[in-house]
Design a protein around this motif. Structure first.
Motif, PDB file in Angstrom:
ATOM      1  N   MET A 159       9.029   7.394   5.761  1.00 30.78           N
ATOM      2  CA  MET A 159       8.302   8.091   4.834  1.00 30.78           C
ATOM      3  C   MET A 159       7.431   7.147   3.386  1.00 30.78           C
ATOM      4  O   MET A 159       7.840   5.945   3.200  1.00 30.78           O
ATOM      5  CB  MET A 159       9.626   9.552   4.027  1.00 30.78           C
ATOM      6  N   THR A 160       6.742   7.977   3.039  1.00 33.34           N
ATOM      7  CA  THR A 160       5.978   7.210   2.095  1.00 33.34           C
ATOM      8  C   THR A 160       6.547   7.939   1.028  1.00 33.34           C
ATOM      9  O   THR A 160       6.075   8.690   0.432  1.00 33.34           O
ATOM     10  CB  THR A 160       4.056   7.549   2.203  1.00 33.34           C
ATOM     11  N   ARG A 161       6.670   6.456  -0.055  1.00 35.26           N
ATOM     12  CA  ARG A 161       6.892   7.398  -1.518  1.00 35.26           C
ATOM     13  C   ARG A 161       6.338   6.693  -2.446  1.00 35.26           C
ATOM     14  O   ARG A 161       5.612   6.283  -2.529  1.00 35.26           O
ATOM     15  CB  ARG A 161       8.204   6.676  -1.589  1.00 35.26           C
ATOM     16  N   ILE A 162       5.627   6.908  -3.608  1.00 35.22           N
ATOM     17  CA  ILE A 162       5.273   6.714  -4.356  1.00 35.22           C
ATOM     18  C   ILE A 162       6.526   5.352  -4.963  1.00 35.22           C
ATOM     19  O   ILE A 162       7.266   6.232  -6.124  1.00 35.22           O
ATOM     20  CB  ILE A 162       4.516   7.991  -5.343  1.00 35.22           C
ATOM     21  N   ILE A 163       6.033   4.552  -5.817  1.00 29.72           N
ATOM     22  CA  ILE A 163       6.773   3.910  -6.535  1.00 29.72           C
ATOM     23  C   ILE A 163       6.563   2.717  -7.708  1.00 29.72           C
ATOM     24  O   ILE A 163       5.101   2.436  -7.493  1.00 29.72           O
ATOM     25  CB  ILE A 163       6.954   2.752  -5.673  1.00 29.72           C
ATOM     26  N   ALA A 164       6.288   3.769  -9.129  1.00 27.81           N
ATOM     27  CA  ALA A 164       6.423   2.669 -10.525  1.00 27.81           C
ATOM     28  C   ALA A 164       6.434   1.256 -10.278  1.00 27.81           C
ATOM     29  O   ALA A 164       8.428   1.527 -10.417  1.00 27.81           O
ATOM     30  CB  ALA A 164       5.940   3.615 -11.301  1.00 27.81           C
ATOM     31  N   ASP A 165       6.169   0.761 -10.575  1.00 26.63           N
ATOM     32  CA  ASP A 165       6.749  -0.779 -10.463  1.00 26.63           C
ATOM     33  C   ASP A 165       5.982  -1.547 -11.473  1.00 26.63           C
ATOM     34  O   ASP A 165       4.990  -1.680 -11.451  1.00 26.63           O
ATOM     35  CB  ASP A 165       6.320  -1.457  -9.591  1.00 26.63           C
ATOM     36  N   ILE A 166       6.272  -1.937 -12.749  1.00 25.18           N
ATOM     37  CA  ILE A 166       6.658  -2.961 -14.188  1.00 25.18           C
ATOM     38  C   ILE A 166       7.704  -3.637 -14.149  1.00 25.18           C
ATOM     39  O   ILE A 166       8.206  -3.335 -13.994  1.00 25.18           O
ATOM     40  CB  ILE A 166       5.877  -1.841 -15.159  1.00 25.18           C
ATOM     41  N   ALA A 188      -4.533   9.973  -2.906  1.00 26.04           N
ATOM     42  CA  ALA A 188      -5.748   9.271  -2.063  1.00 26.04           C
ATOM     43  C   ALA A 188      -4.736   7.972  -1.304  1.00 26.04           C
ATOM     44  O   ALA A 188      -5.254   7.499  -0.539  1.00 26.04           O
ATOM     45  CB  ALA A 188      -6.908   8.735  -3.150  1.00 26.04           C
ATOM     46  N   ALA A 189      -3.969   7.666  -2.308  1.00 23.45           N
ATOM     47  CA  ALA A 189      -3.119   6.134  -2.030  1.00 23.45           C
ATOM     48  C   ALA A 189      -2.352   6.512  -1.147  1.00 23.45           C
ATOM     49  O   ALA A 189      -2.532   6.094   0.014  1.00 23.45           O
ATOM     50  CB  ALA A 189      -2.609   5.319  -3.393  1.00 23.45           C
ATOM     51  N   ARG A 190      -1.745   7.833  -1.272  1.00 24.68           N
ATOM     52  CA  ARG A 190      -0.587   8.860  -0.252  1.00 24.68           C
ATOM     53  C   ARG A 190      -1.814   8.514   1.534  1.00 24.68           C
ATOM     54  O   ARG A 190      -1.063   7.885   2.281  1.00 24.68           O
ATOM     55  CB  ARG A 190      -0.407   9.636  -0.204  1.00 24.68           C
ATOM     56  N   GLU A 191      -2.156   9.019   0.995  1.00 22.22           N
ATOM     57  CA  GLU A 191      -3.403   9.375   2.571  1.00 22.22           C
ATOM     58  C   GLU A 191      -3.362   7.732   3.069  1.00 22.22           C
ATOM     59  O   GLU A 191      -2.833   7.705   4.345  1.00 22.22           O
ATOM     60  CB  GLU A 191      -5.061   9.941   1.873  1.00 22.22           C
ATOM     61  N   ARG A 192      -3.880   6.682   2.163  1.00 27.89           N
ATOM     62  CA  ARG A 192      -4.148   5.632   2.601  1.00 27.89           C
ATOM     63  C   ARG A 192      -3.068   4.769   3.017  1.00 27.89           C
ATOM     64  O   ARG A 192      -3.239   3.622   3.634  1.00 27.89           O
ATOM     65  CB  ARG A 192      -4.873   4.197   1.717  1.00 27.89           C
ATOM     66  N   ALA A 196      -2.095   2.868   6.809  1.00 26.93           N
ATOM     67  CA  ALA A 196      -1.563   1.849   7.384  1.00 26.93           C
ATOM     68  C   ALA A 196      -0.240   1.406   8.124  1.00 26.93           C
ATOM     69  O   ALA A 196      -0.045   0.961   8.766  1.00 26.93           O
ATOM     70  CB  ALA A 196      -1.424   1.254   5.644  1.00 26.93           C
ATOM     71  N   SER A 197       0.472   2.827   7.705  1.00 33.63           N
ATOM     72  CA  SER A 197       1.800   3.132   8.577  1.00 33.63           C
ATOM     73  C   SER A 197       1.831   3.259   9.569  1.00 33.63           C
ATOM     74  O   SER A 197       2.563   2.801  10.042  1.00 33.63           O
ATOM     75  CB  SER A 197       2.749   4.345   7.784  1.00 33.63           C
ATOM     76  N   ALA A 198       1.043   3.987  10.080  1.00 31.98           N
ATOM     77  CA  ALA A 198       0.804   4.500  10.714  1.00 31.98           C
ATOM     78  C   ALA A 198       0.355   3.119  12.245  1.00 31.98           C
ATOM     79  O   ALA A 198       0.193   3.080  13.162  1.00 31.98           O
ATOM     80  CB  ALA A 198      -0.436   5.604  11.126  1.00 31.98           C
ATOM     81  N   ASP A 199      -1.181   3.024  11.278  1.00 26.47           N
ATOM     82  CA  ASP A 199      -1.360   1.415  12.469  1.00 26.47           C
ATOM     83  C   ASP A 199      -0.346   0.476  12.429  1.00 26.47           C
ATOM     84  O   ASP A 199       0.048  -0.495  13.525  1.00 26.47           O
ATOM     85  CB  ASP A 199      -2.007   0.784  11.151  1.00 26.47           C
ATOM     86  N   SER A 200       0.687  -0.297  11.257  1.00 27.91           N
ATOM     87  CA  SER A 200       1.341  -1.167  11.286  1.00 27.91           C
ATOM     88  C   SER A 200       2.774  -0.355  12.237  1.00 27.91           C
ATOM     89  O   SER A 200       3.765  -1.687  12.321  1.00 27.91           O
ATOM     90  CB  SER A 200       1.599  -1.085  10.025  1.00 27.91           C
TER      91      SER A 200
END
Length: 204
Positions: free
Chosen positions: A1-8, A122-126, A130-134
């Motif tokens: 599952m794709t998550r949204i991660i803030a990294d700083i 848009a980033a989630r779609e990308r 990429a998840s499907a490809d990898s």
């Protein structure tokens, strides 16, 4: 599952840049010390950086940060996304207008002018593509700056927050959390190295 991660990365006193950040010094006075961990030889720092870069299916950043990394003193073949890891995920830039030209033409750039939620979508779609490809789950990483990460937290767009706490007291600069909406965090991982404390939280 794709998550949204803030990294700083943040100083002990809560700043993500030193005083007076600008085009020639994006991290401000003394701010380069914040990211010493990203160039460290400590094997645990290297692992944190390598794993974070590898899980990045798409990356969201603001226009000011884009101007820094795409500028003449920005990323190159040796230092890029993930510092020396030089990762190449899709990049989505939140901006009021697309730039006339891009220096780093070998990277995959998308410019979204309709706001942060649309950029994250848009980033989630990308990342999902990429998840499907990898054949493995990849995430969306919000790499900053402060306004992008803070706005995403305020809007409830973030699933997880990764903080790299640098052993630096800057005294002034760009604060991460001042004026932010309250959020409940659940601590998931802690990794202590010679140059930073790497913390990961689920955002509720």
């Amino acid at each position: 599952m794709t998550r949204i991660i803030a990294d700083i990365t943040m100083s002990l006193d809560g700043f993500v840049t030193g005083p007076d950040p600008g085009p020639r010094s994006g991290l401000g006075t003394g701010g380069r010390a914040l990211h010493a961990w990203a160039f460290s030889d400590d094997p645990d720092d290297r692992r944190v950086l390598r794993e974070a870069t590898a899980r990045s299916g798409a990356v969201v950043l603001g226009r000011r940060l884009f101007d820094l990394v795409d500028g003449p003193n920005g990323w190159d073949d040796e230092t890029g996304y993930g510092a020396t890891e030089v990762g190449r995920p899709a990049f989505v830039v939140v901006t009021s207008s697309a730039p006339r030209a891009v220096r780093l033409t070998d990277l995959d750039w998308t410019f979204v002018t309709t706001g942060l939620p649309d950029a994250v979508a848009a980033a989630r779609e990308r990342a999902e593509a990429a998840s499907a490809d990898s054949g493995r789950d990849l995430d969306v990483v919000l790499m900053g700056g402060r306004a992008t990460v803070g706005s995403a937290l305020d809007a409830g767009l973030v699933d997880a927050l990764t903080l790299h706490l640098a052993p630096v007291v800057l005294g002034a600069g760009t604060p991460l959390f001042t004026g932010r909406a309250p959020r409940t965090l659940v601590q998931r991982t802690v990794a202590v190295t010679s140059t930073a404390t790497h913390l990961t939280y689920d955002v509720l």
